[in-house]
Scaffold this motif. Structure first.
Motif, PDB file in Angstrom:
ATOM      1  N   ASN A 113     -75.254 -57.630 -22.868  1.00 24.05           N
ATOM      2  CA  ASN A 113     -75.095 -58.219 -21.529  1.00 24.05           C
ATOM      3  C   ASN A 113     -75.535 -57.248 -20.427  1.00 24.05           C
ATOM      4  O   ASN A 113     -75.236 -57.450 -19.265  1.00 24.05           O
ATOM      5  CB  ASN A 113     -73.632 -58.620 -21.319  1.00 24.05           C
ATOM      6  N   SER A 138     -63.780 -46.490 -25.772  1.00 23.67           N
ATOM      7  CA  SER A 138     -63.851 -47.250 -27.030  1.00 23.67           C
ATOM      8  C   SER A 138     -65.285 -47.335 -27.530  1.00 23.67           C
ATOM      9  O   SER A 138     -65.526 -47.306 -28.741  1.00 23.67           O
ATOM     10  CB  SER A 138     -63.315 -48.669 -26.845  1.00 23.67           C
ATOM     11  N   GLN A 145     -56.787 -49.407 -32.767  1.00 22.86           N
ATOM     12  CA  GLN A 145     -55.695 -49.692 -31.835  1.00 22.86           C
ATOM     13  C   GLN A 145     -54.721 -50.734 -32.374  1.00 22.86           C
ATOM     14  O   GLN A 145     -53.517 -50.621 -32.194  1.00 22.86           O
ATOM     15  CB  GLN A 145     -56.314 -50.214 -30.544  1.00 22.86           C
ATOM     16  N   ASP A 197     -58.120 -44.382 -31.450  1.00 23.68           N
ATOM     17  CA  ASP A 197     -58.457 -45.066 -30.212  1.00 23.68           C
ATOM     18  C   ASP A 197     -57.171 -45.531 -29.542  1.00 23.68           C
ATOM     19  O   ASP A 197     -56.510 -46.445 -30.024  1.00 23.68           O
ATOM     20  CB  ASP A 197     -59.385 -46.253 -30.510  1.00 23.68           C
TER      21      ASP A 197
HETATM   22  P1  ADP Z   1     -60.065 -51.612 -24.881  1.00 23.44           P
HETATM   23  O1  ADP Z   1     -58.628 -52.044 -24.779  1.00 23.44           O
HETATM   24  O2  ADP Z   1     -60.374 -50.765 -26.075  1.00 23.44           O
HETATM   25  O3  ADP Z   1     -60.622 -51.033 -23.608  1.00 23.44           O
HETATM   26  P2  ADP Z   1     -60.844 -54.293 -24.366  1.00 23.44           P
HETATM   27  O4  ADP Z   1     -59.500 -54.893 -24.502  1.00 23.44           O
HETATM   28  O5  ADP Z   1     -61.470 -54.063 -23.033  1.00 23.44           O
HETATM   29  O6  ADP Z   1     -60.906 -52.920 -25.183  1.00 23.44           O
HETATM   30  O7  ADP Z   1     -61.867 -55.138 -25.250  1.00 23.44           O
HETATM   31  C1  ADP Z   1     -61.482 -55.750 -26.457  1.00 23.44           C
HETATM   32  C2  ADP Z   1     -62.715 -56.129 -27.228  1.00 23.44           C
HETATM   33  O8  ADP Z   1     -63.646 -56.864 -26.420  1.00 23.44           O
HETATM   34  C3  ADP Z   1     -63.492 -54.902 -27.705  1.00 23.44           C
HETATM   35  O9  ADP Z   1     -64.010 -55.170 -28.995  1.00 23.44           O
HETATM   36  C4  ADP Z   1     -64.609 -54.737 -26.709  1.00 23.44           C
HETATM   37  O10 ADP Z   1     -65.738 -54.114 -27.314  1.00 23.44           O
HETATM   38  C5  ADP Z   1     -64.882 -56.162 -26.298  1.00 23.44           C
HETATM   39  N1  ADP Z   1     -65.330 -56.228 -24.903  1.00 23.44           N
HETATM   40  C6  ADP Z   1     -64.818 -55.532 -23.868  1.00 23.44           C
HETATM   41  N2  ADP Z   1     -65.467 -55.818 -22.735  1.00 23.44           N
HETATM   42  C7  ADP Z   1     -66.399 -56.732 -23.053  1.00 23.44           C
HETATM   43  C8  ADP Z   1     -67.392 -57.412 -22.311  1.00 23.44           C
HETATM   44  N3  ADP Z   1     -67.578 -57.191 -21.015  1.00 23.44           N
HETATM   45  N4  ADP Z   1     -68.173 -58.277 -22.964  1.00 23.44           N
HETATM   46  C9  ADP Z   1     -67.997 -58.483 -24.270  1.00 23.44           C
HETATM   47  N5  ADP Z   1     -67.090 -57.866 -25.039  1.00 23.44           N
HETATM   48  C10 ADP Z   1     -66.307 -57.004 -24.433  1.00 23.44           C
END
Ligand code: ADP
Ligand code: ADP
Length: 226
Positions: free
Chosen positions: A15, A44, A84, A160
Motif C-alpha cells: 500500500n 514489528s 505477541q 515483539d
Molecule cells: P502492532 O500491534 O504489532 O503494531 P498492529 O496491531 O498495528 O500491529 O497490526 C496488526 C497486523 O496488521 C500486523 O500483522 C500488521 O502487519 C498488520 N497491519 C498493520 N498496519 C497495517 C496497514 N496499514 N495495512 C495492512 N496491514 C497492516
C-alpha cells in the motif's frame, strides 16, 4: 561478529507505506537490546523481517554472520521468536506444548523432555507442567511462550512487545525469566513502547520513530540525555 547486523534496511508495503526508511543497527553477542518506539514506528516490521515473516525491500540482515537472504534456513535456526499473541493450543499441557514444538524442529524426544524440564523450571511453570494450559494465569501463559521459544536453544531470542497490555505483576515475572535467559548467554532483542521496560532490562537500545533510528547506544548514555 554481531548477533544481529542490519544494514540500510528499507521496507515499503504494497500500500506504499514506507515502514522502514534505511535502518542500520548492530546487536552484540550476549546483549539485552531494546527497540523502543511508539505505535506505527516500524518495530514489528523490523522484527518481522529479521525473523523472516516479512520480506525486505532493500538492505541486508545477518544473524551471527549468517546472511538471511542467502542462508535463510541456517539463519532461522539461530533464532527463537516470541510472538505477541498467545498461539499455543489451550487444550494441551505445557509439557506437551514444549516437547511437541521441539519435536517439530527435529530435537530428539529424550533431549526435548530434559530441556522442557529446564525451561519450565526457569519460567516458574514446572508445577504446572501437566495442567491444561487454558487454566494457567495470564502471566504463566506469557512465560510459557518464552519457554517454548527456548526449546530449540536459539542463540538470539526475539520478542515483539512481550508485555503489551499486561499488568506490572505479570511484566515483572516475565522480566525475571528473560533476565535469567540472558544471564545464561542468550542474546535478547525485544520491542517495546514502555521506556520503563527498556530501562529495567536492557543494556543497549535503539529508538525508532517513523521508520528511522533516531537514537542508538547504551541505556545509561541515552537516559542521561533524556
Ligand atoms: P502492532 O500491534 O504489532 O503494531 P498492529 O496491531 O498495528 O500491529 O497490526 C496488526 C497486523 O496488521 C500486523 O500483522 C500488521 O502487519 C498488520 N497491519 C498493520 N498496519 C497495517 C496497514 N496499514 N495495512 C495492512 N496491514 C497492516
Ligand atoms: P510498530 O510495530 O512500531 O507499531 P509496524 O511495523 O507495525 O510498527 O508498522 C509500521 C508502519 O507500517 C505503520 O504505518 C503500519 O500501519 C504499516 N504496516 C504494518 N504492517 C503493514 C502491512 N502488512 N501492510 C501495510 N502496512 C503495514
Amino acid at each position: 561478529m554481531p548477533a544481529l547486523c542490519v544494514r540500510a534496511l528499507r521496507k515499503t508495503y504494497d500500500n506504499r507505506v514506507q515502514a522502514l526508511k534505511g535502518v542500520s543497527l548492530n546487536v552484540a553477542p550476549g546483549d539485552f537490546f531494546a527497540l523502543l518506539g511508539p505505535n506505527g514506528a516500524g518495530k514489528s516490521t523490523l522484527i518481522g523481517i529479521v525473523s523472516s515473516l516479512v520480506n525486505l525491500s532493500e538492505g541486508s540482515v545477518s544473524i551471527f554472520g549468517t546472511d538471511l537472504a542467502t542462508q535463510r534456513e541456517a539463519a532461522m535456526r539461530l533464532i527463537g521468536l516470541v510472538p505477541q499473541e498467545l498461539n499455543f493450543n489451550m487444550f494441551e499441557k505445557p509439557i506437551d506444548i514444549l516437547v511437541n514444538y521441539a519435536g517439530f524442529y527435529g530435537v530428539p524426544r529424550a533431549v526435548a523432555l530434559q530441556r522442557a524440564e529446564e525451561e519450565l523450571k526457569r519460567a516458574q511453570l514446572w508445577e504446572k507442567a501437566n495442567m491444561m494450559s487454558r487454566t494457567l494465569s495470564g502471566g504463566m501463559k506469557r512465560r510459557l511462550m518464552i519457554a517454548r521459544a527456548m526449546m530449540t536453544r536459539p542463540r538470539l531470542l526475539i520478542l515483539d512487545e512481550p508485555t503489551a497490555g499486561v499488568d506490572i505483576e505479570i511484566r515483572r515475572g516475565m522480566w525475571k525469566t528473560l533476565r535469567e535467559i540472558n544471564a545464561a548467554g542468550t542474546t535478547i532483542i525485544l520491542t517495546t513502547h514502555y521506556l520503563e521496560e527498556a530501562e529495567n532490562l536492557c543494556r543497549n537500545l535503539a529508538i525508532i520513530d517513523q521508520g528511522r533510528i533516531v537514537q542508538q547506544g547504551p541505556m545509561k548514555t541515552l537516559l542521561a540525555m533524556l
